[in-house]
Each structure stands twice: as structure tokens, then as C-alpha cells.
Design an enzyme around this catalytic site. Structure first.
Site, PDB file in Angstrom:
ATOM      1  N   HIS A  10       1.041  -1.094   0.167  1.00  0.00           N
ATOM      2  CA  HIS A  10       0.032  -0.122  -0.138  1.00  0.00           C
ATOM      3  C   HIS A  10       0.978   0.846  -0.457  1.00  0.00           C
ATOM      4  CE1 HIS A  10       0.369  -1.381   4.286  1.00  0.00           C
ATOM      5  NE2 HIS A  10       0.642  -0.384   4.554  1.00  0.00           N
ATOM      6  N   SER A  50       1.596  -5.190   7.248  1.00  0.00           N
ATOM      7  CA  SER A  50       0.386  -4.768   6.225  1.00  0.00           C
ATOM      8  C   SER A  50      -0.710  -4.109   7.517  1.00  0.00           C
ATOM      9  CB  SER A  50      -0.118  -6.541   5.464  1.00  0.00           C
ATOM     10  OG  SER A  50      -0.931  -6.186   5.409  1.00  0.00           O
ATOM     11  N   ASP A  92       0.471  -8.289   0.352  1.00  0.00           N
ATOM     12  CA  ASP A  92       0.822  -6.185   0.844  1.00  0.00           C
ATOM     13  C   ASP A  92       2.531  -6.253   0.613  1.00  0.00           C
ATOM     14  OD1 ASP A  92       0.826  -3.782   1.055  1.00  0.00           O
ATOM     15  OD2 ASP A  92      -0.262  -4.106   2.712  1.00  0.00           O
ATOM     16  N   SER A 140       4.200   0.061  10.212  1.00  0.00           N
ATOM     17  CA  SER A 140       4.102  -0.427   8.521  1.00  0.00           C
ATOM     18  C   SER A 140       5.139  -0.689   8.087  1.00  0.00           C
ATOM     19  CB  SER A 140       2.194  -0.332   8.418  1.00  0.00           C
ATOM     20  OG  SER A 140       2.389  -0.854   7.191  1.00  0.00           O
ATOM     21  N   GLY A 196       2.565   3.956  12.199  1.00  0.00           N
ATOM     22  CA  GLY A 196       3.879   4.543  11.990  1.00  0.00           C
ATOM     23  C   GLY A 196       4.631   3.103  12.317  1.00  0.00           C
TER      24      GLY A 196
END
Length: 469
Positions: A217, A352, A247, A336, A334
Site C-alpha cells: 500500500h 501490513s 501487500d 507498518s 507509524g
């Protein structure tokens, strides 16, 4: 030719760099050799989690359809293998001789996967997740605080339709969100603000150029990335997957001479070398580095997890991600995109998303590194995914804001206003909080921008400095 190094201030972005509050020594590999009798002994033997993972893979091939999952018993240091009763005495004996503890269960892997497909078809609801739990031999279904009313009834009725003994349902604290985890902060300027993520693991792309892995992402949110909030881009997205089957992003350094050491810098000049990529094993201890919450450890609780996040672009839609690792390691906004790894230096995953925080608890999901490497064609270190990484260490004088700037691909990790609504779009306390992909900033791609201070993540609540979880 001399090699260009990333500025000393950033100390050659090491995989998962962050100040570890004196915990580095805990993570350094120490004597923990496999023990036990010879391969002809029927009694289960003690072994490390990484050895258990290797043995489980071999036994899965050996047992075939009789194999119904496995997990690592951390207390006994044994591999437990589930088998379906039947005409398989010979292979069961071989599994025991190999050192595994064998137990008979009623649900086959095929049946559990069919159950997961039913959940996908009938209960793909934002705020839900499910994974195979080999300890219970069931599907472990989770629902966050947003799953109520008709959605809750739909979920529970679908679980009930699977039959007795196939699945369990539990509530998760907070809300499932994409996070951003782990190491050195990376930034991108997009329309409306700054997107901030964290570097996962340095790798070599299939063409030999230096690159790194992070959350998918992040790669979807922005194309070019810098190692400082106001600096020039130093890396460009090559591949990105989110949502869907994973992801993960592969982001190439723009300078082909960039030094990209294969290590996790735990601070205080004691980096942990990342020497291989390894599949996660249910029951094994793992460590996560996070710029918001520091060093935490926990346990792998499920594999091949499916998570249904609220869509970033469609208020009525859902972003479904499959193939994730489920854990009880805590994380917050904060945290990921960065490193999940083992004590012996194995790269396991990149954060993720999840629900909860490091105070109230919850659960966090990780993208498997092995799957990301296979999909992108990248390799760890100089010699591939099993080779020792290139030497390199972070500047021990780097400050927390430099070495662990953190990174919420969702607009920065800071403490958001807990009263903020979807229209408030509060920002990150570091000033990078606009552009949160999961809705924590004013530049949120979906335009919803929430300021939920619980972020996402999972909490065992421990400081994880002793590595005893």
C-alpha cells in the site's frame, strides 16, 4: 569505482533500522543447537523454530493429503504435525523418526481451505479476517469493532454453516487498518501532503540493482521515495501489489551504486545480519522493529490469513488481502511496512495492518518475505535468499528521528486527535501526516482521513526487551 553511500545522517538505510532501547543483545544469535536422538528415534526431538519450519515443509510433501498443518511448540521446542487418520501408518512412522510429534486431527487442510473459500464468498466484510490455526485445527475468524448488526449476523451464520468444529469467532480490539512498520522512514510528496512509510528489507532486484521491499500500500500510494521528508527522491517503485494476493512493493534505488546492507540495525552499533528469508511457523517467536513503539516480540498465530480492510478508494468497498502471516505482536500507526524477523537473522515479513495497539492488545498481519521475493524476483543479500547479507552498519549517533523516523504509509505515525472524525484528517506530529493512505492524513487518497490514534496493530503489551514472549 567508489560506491556512493546514502548520507551518513541516514547511515545507508539498513533494513528495519530503529533505536532498540538497549535490546540489541537479546536478538543476537546464541547457542541453541538442535538436540535429541538420531533420526531412527521415535521420540520427538528438540529443535529451533527455523529447523522446525524446514522439517514441516519436508513432512508436508511426505504425508501428502494426510498432512493437516503443523506448528512449533516453543515451550517443548518441538515440531507438532497434524495428520488425518487413515491408511498412512508408514509415513506417520517416518514423520516420527524424523523427530516430529504427530497428532491425529479431524479437519483436513483441504476442508479448512474450502471453509475459507466459503467465508470469502459469503462473508467478505470490512473488519474481518481469518486464518488456519493448526493448534486448534480450525479456522480462526476475527471481527473488529466495526462489524455489528447485520454484518455480525452474516459472519456468525456463515461460520455456523461450516459445521461444528470448523471455525471459531472472536472480537479484535480497535479497527483493522493498513499500517506502516519497521525501520528507516521513507517519504514521498504527493498531491495534498506527505506519505510516510518504512523500509522493510534491502534486496537485489532480478537485474542485480539495489532495491528494498516494503508494504504494497506504500507503493500504490506514491511512485518516488526519499530518505528524508524534504529530500530529493532516491528510489522509484518497480512493482506494487495491494490489495489482492499480498501487500508488498519492490522499490529500486535510483543510483545503481547505492550500498544496501542486508541487516536490521537495532541501534547502539549492533546490527543483526539478515542471512536468509524464511517461512513463518505457527508458534515461533518473532521480532518487530517499529519507529513508533520500538522493539516488540511475539508469536506467529496463523498462516495464509485473509484480511478485509475498509477500501481506501470506495467508502462502501473492501480491500481484501490474502496470504498474510497472523501474529500477536503489537504495532501502532507509524509501524507498518518494515521488518519482521527472527533471533537468528531470518527475514520473515513486512507489516501490513491489524487492529488494536500496544496497550490494549490486538493482532497484526504481515506480508511473507518469501512470497514477496518469489513474486518480484528479488533476492536477499549478495547471493540470494539464503546467503549472507552485505556488511554495513548504521551510524550509532543517528537520532531516533533519523534512524527510526518511522513511517505510516497512512500519513505518519504521530498521535492523532482521538476525537477526530473521518472529515477531520488530522496529521502526524512530525509534520508528515498528510497523505495517509489508510486515512490518517489530510492528503488521504480516499479523501476520508481519520485520525485514529490506535492505528492498527496488535498488542501483547510487553516491551519485548527480554524476548520472553
Amino acid at each position: 569505482m567508489s560506491h556512493k553511500r546514502i548520507p551518513k545522517r541516514k547511515a545507508a538505510i539498513a533494513a528495519g533500522s530503529v533505536v532498540a532501547l538497549g535490546a540489541a543483545a537479546i536478538l543476537l544469535p546464541h547457542a541453541n543447537a538442535s538436540q535429541g536422538g538420531s533420526s531412527t528415534d521415535a521420540a520427538p526431538r528438540t529443535m529451533k523454530a527455523t529447523d522446525a519450519s524446514d522439517l514441516a515443509s519436508q513432512l508436508q510433501s511426505l504425508l501428502g493429503q494426510a498432512f493437516a498443518g503443523s506448528y512449533y511448540d516453543a515451550a517443548a521446542k518441538q515440531l507438532v504435525v497434524n495428520v488425518i487418520p487413515g491408511d498412512n501408518n508408514n509415513v506417520v512412522v517416518q514423520a516420527k523418526k524424523a523427530g516430529a510429534k504427530v497428532r491425529e486431527v479431524s479437519n483436513s487442510l483441504a476442508a479448512l481451505k474450502t471453509g475459507a473459500q466459503t467465508l470469502k464468498a459469503k462473508a467478505t466484510i470490512p473488519g474481518t479476517a481469518w486464518a488456519v490455526d493448526p493448534k486448534t485445527n480450525k479456522l480462526a475468524v476475527s471481527a473488529d469493532s466495526t462489524v455489528t448488526g447485520a454484518d455480525w449476523n452474516r459472519l456468525t451464520s456463515t461460520v455456523k454453516s461450516l459445521g461444528d468444529g470448523m471455525a471459531t469467532v472472536k472480537r479484535s480490539s480497535g479497527t483493522f487498518k493498513t499500517l506502516v512498520s519497521g525501520g528507516d522512514a521513507i517519504f514521498s510528496q504527493v498531491q495534498g501532503g506527505t506519505v510516510r512509510c518504512s523500509l522493510g528489507f534491502n534486496v537485489k532486484a532480478s537485474d542485480g540493482s539495489p532495491a528494498f521491499l516494503t508494504a504494497g500500500h506504500c507503493g500504490v500510494a506514491a511512485k518516488q521515495w526519499s530518505d528524508s521528508e524534504t529530500g530529493q527522491p532516491i528510489a522509484t517503485v518497480d512493482q506494487a501489489t495491494f490489495p489482492g494476493n499480498g501487500d508488498f512493493s519492490l522499490i529500486k534505488y535510483d543510483d545503481p551504486n547505492t550500498q544496501a546492507p542486508s541487516e536490521v540495525n537495532t541501534g547502539e552499533g549492533q546490527p543483526v545480519q539478515i542471512t536468509q528469508a524464511a517461512d513463518a511457523t505457527v508458534g515461533e517467536q518473532v521480532f518487530r522493529m517499529g519507529s513508533t513503539t520500538g522493539l516488540h516480540d511475539g508469536t506467529v498465530t496463523g498462516l495464509d490469513a485473509t484480511v478485509n480492510f475498509q477500501s481506501e478508494t470506495d467508502p462502501n468497498g473492501v480491500d481484501t488481502v490474502t496470504g498474510l502471516i497472523q501474529t500477536d505482536v503489537c504495532a501502532e500507526a507509524g509501524d507498518s511496512g518494515g521488518s519482521l524477523f527472527t533471533q537468528d537473522g531470518s527475514a520473515v515479513g513486512m507489516t501490513s495492518g491489524g487492529s488494536g495497539d500496544c496497550t490494549s492488545g490486538g493482532e497484526t498481519f504481515f506480508q511473507p518475505v518469501t512470497a514477496a521475493l518469489q513474486a518480484t524476483g528479488a533476492t536477499l543479500g549478495d547471493g540470494g535468499a539464503g546467503a549472507a547479507g552485505q556488511a554495513g552498519s548504521a551510524d550509532p549517533s543517528a537520532s531516533a528521528s533519523d534512524a527510526a523516523g518511522g513511517g505510516d504509509a497512512v500519513g505518519g505515525g504521530g498521535t492523532a486527535d482521538p476525537s477526530a472524525t473521518a472529515s477531520d484528517g488530522t496529521g502526524d506530529q512530525s509534520g508528515a501526516g498528510a497523505g495517509d493512505q489508510s486515512g490518517a492524513g489530510t492528503g488521504d487518497q480516499s479523501g476520508t482521513g481519520t485520525g485514529d490514534q490506535s492505528g492498527a496493530g496488535a498488542g501483547d503489551g510487553s516491551s519485548s526487551l527480554t524476548g520472553t514472549n
